[in-house]
Scaffold this active site. Structure first.
Site, PDB file in Angstrom:
ATOM      1  N   GLY A 130     -24.599  10.697 -11.224  1.00  0.00           N
ATOM      2  CA  GLY A 130     -23.517  11.545 -10.728  1.00  0.00           C
ATOM      3  C   GLY A 130     -23.714  11.998  -9.290  1.00  0.00           C
ATOM      4  CD  GLN A 131     -20.868  16.183  -5.606  1.00  0.00           C
ATOM      5  OE1 GLN A 131     -20.636  16.940  -6.559  1.00  0.00           O
ATOM      6  NE2 GLN A 131     -20.486  16.458  -4.373  1.00  0.00           N
ATOM      7  CG  ASP A 177     -25.324   9.077 -25.431  1.00  0.00           C
ATOM      8  OD1 ASP A 177     -25.221  10.209 -24.919  1.00  0.00           O
ATOM      9  OD2 ASP A 177     -24.622   8.696 -26.389  1.00  0.00           O
ATOM     10  CE1 TYR A 204     -19.249  22.290 -14.955  1.00  0.00           C
ATOM     11  CE2 TYR A 204     -18.454  24.176 -13.710  1.00  0.00           C
ATOM     12  CZ  TYR A 204     -19.300  23.098 -13.836  1.00  0.00           C
ATOM     13  OH  TYR A 204     -20.207  22.830 -12.841  1.00  0.00           O
ATOM     14  N   GLY A 260     -28.667  12.030 -16.441  1.00  0.00           N
ATOM     15  CA  GLY A 260     -27.371  12.060 -15.749  1.00  0.00           C
ATOM     16  C   GLY A 260     -27.552  11.779 -14.267  1.00  0.00           C
ATOM     17  CG  ASP A 278     -25.789   7.912 -15.525  1.00  0.00           C
ATOM     18  OD1 ASP A 278     -25.738   9.031 -14.980  1.00  0.00           O
ATOM     19  OD2 ASP A 278     -24.778   7.344 -15.979  1.00  0.00           O
ATOM     20  CE  LYS A 290     -22.689  23.793 -15.353  1.00  0.00           C
ATOM     21  NZ  LYS A 290     -23.784  22.821 -15.572  1.00  0.00           N
ATOM     22  NE  ARG A 315     -20.756   5.615 -15.806  1.00  0.00           N
ATOM     23  CZ  ARG A 315     -20.106   6.621 -16.415  1.00  0.00           C
ATOM     24  NH1 ARG A 315     -19.350   6.386 -17.447  1.00  0.00           N
ATOM     25  NH2 ARG A 315     -20.199   7.853 -15.975  1.00  0.00           N
TER      26      ARG A 315
HETATM   27  N1  SER Z   1     -17.929  21.869  -8.501  1.00  0.00           N
HETATM   28  C1  SER Z   1     -17.723  22.350  -9.837  1.00  0.00           C
HETATM   29  C2  SER Z   1     -16.303  22.245 -10.235  1.00  0.00           C
HETATM   30  O1  SER Z   1     -15.465  22.368  -9.381  1.00  0.00           O
HETATM   31  C3  SER Z   1     -18.127  23.792  -9.929  1.00  0.00           C
HETATM   32  O2  SER Z   1     -19.455  23.888 -10.223  1.00  0.00           O
HETATM   33  O3  SER Z   1     -16.028  22.096 -11.385  1.00  0.00           O
END
Ligand code: SER
Length: 318
Positions: A11-12, A51, A140, A8, A34, A144, A36
């Site tokens: 990403g950021q 993937d 999410y 991944g 990644d 986690k 992509r």
């Molecule tokens: N930055 C993330 C979010 O806002 C939190 O870990 O989903």
């Protein structure tokens, strides 16, 4: 950490972690992947399209490069997750399970970021302790917390070297986050430079923990390099650098751009998520067990972000 796989990487976090790790461990020792193609990352060093839900493909890359450390950065973030909880579970847990299983078979250390999103409305709001009630109300967060427990299980059951930090909202200027509740704290800088104004989706007075990306990158390496005998915790450490509300951040920007204006168009999903998360974490365990200490605060970060974003937007015009 000698041969590193980043899953991944586009990403950021990944887009900055890859060059950071390549600077420390050598370009050829950091394999970025990644789903992509990522032109920047592949031009600078080893890159494979992967993937993360394809365990066989992940294993083939681990074997090919003799990987000993996996950084699993794959995740749908909090607001996006609420739009498709089943997909969020599939992607977030699937990538983690593959990383842990392949880590187990190939004896790799595994790092996965957790989040302030692992906490929920029943957790203590202020100075949220390292070990406390964790009953998140987003998919999410459910992923986690499950991920933290699963990673601890792999450490205890199989002796796998799993480590993690609970990141706050991460603020950066290379790759935009996507679909997170804390995204406003990144977007605000771009809009301040572009238009001198910003419409915020999170209510003005909600506190959340935040961190500037250089601190986040350093925290990852410091934790992964920490002496394991000193670690009482593994998955996952509270870390934070600052805590503010949208109004406080806007005021900080206004000190540099006095005409900056902010109004609100509150997104009810983001509002409810933001209000369910801590105001401020207690990160003393990370400080004690591996020496964590942030270097950036809201003022130094704002100076740096405004300069970096202005430069970036200027370059994009050319
Ligand atoms: N930055 C993330 C979010 O806002 C939190 O870990 O989903």
């Amino acid at each position: 950490m000698k041969k590193i796989l980043i899953v991944g990487a586009g990403g950021q976090i990944g887009s900055e972690l890859v060059p950071y790790l390549r600077g420390i461990y050598g370009t050829d020792n950091v394999v970025a992947t990644d789903v992509r193609e990522c032109t920047g990352l592949s031009e600078e060093g080893p890159f494979e399209t992967l993937d993360a839900l394809d365990g066989k493909a992940m294993e083939a890359i681990v074997s090919k490069y003799g990987i000993d450390t996996i950084f699993n950065l794959v995740a749908l973030l909090s607001a996006t997750g609420e739009r498709n909880p089943q997909l969020a579970w599939k992607i977030n847990m699937g990538a983690l399970m593959n990383s842990l299983e392949i880590g187990r078979e190939h004896n790799c250390a595994v790092f996965t970021p957790s989040s302030i999103g692992a906490f929920g409305p029943t957790s203590p709001k202020d100075m949220t302790p390292q070990d406390t009630v964790m009953q998140p109300t987003t998919i999410y967060g459910v992923c986690k917390v499950t991920g933290e427990m699963l990673s601890n299980y792999y450490a205890q059951r199989y002796g796998l070297d799993t480590r993690s930090v609970r990141f706050p909202g991460l603020i950066s200027n290379k790759t935009l986050p996507g679909g997170g509740t804390t995204d406003y704290a990144v977007e605000i800088y771009y809009e301040a430079i572009r238009n001198g104004r910003y419409t915020c989706a999170v209510p003005s007075d909600v506190y959340m923990d935040m961190m500037y990306m250089p601190d986040a990158l350093r925290s990852i390496v410091e934790l992964m390099e920490a002496d394991p005998t000193k670690l009482k915790h593994r998955n996952s450490f509270n870390v934070t650098a600052m805590s503010f509300t949208p109004e406080i951040l806007a005021a900080e920007i206004r000190k540099r751009i006095p005409s900056f204006e902010m109004d609100y168009d509150v997104d009810p999903v983001k509002e409810s998520i933001a209000k369910s998360w801590p105001n401020k974490l207690d990160d003393s365990c990370a400080r004690e067990e591996w020496g964590w200490k942030p270097q950036w605060d809201i003022s130094s970060m704002t100076d740096d972000m405004l300069a970096a974003v202005a430069k970036k937007l200027e370059a994009e015009k050319k």
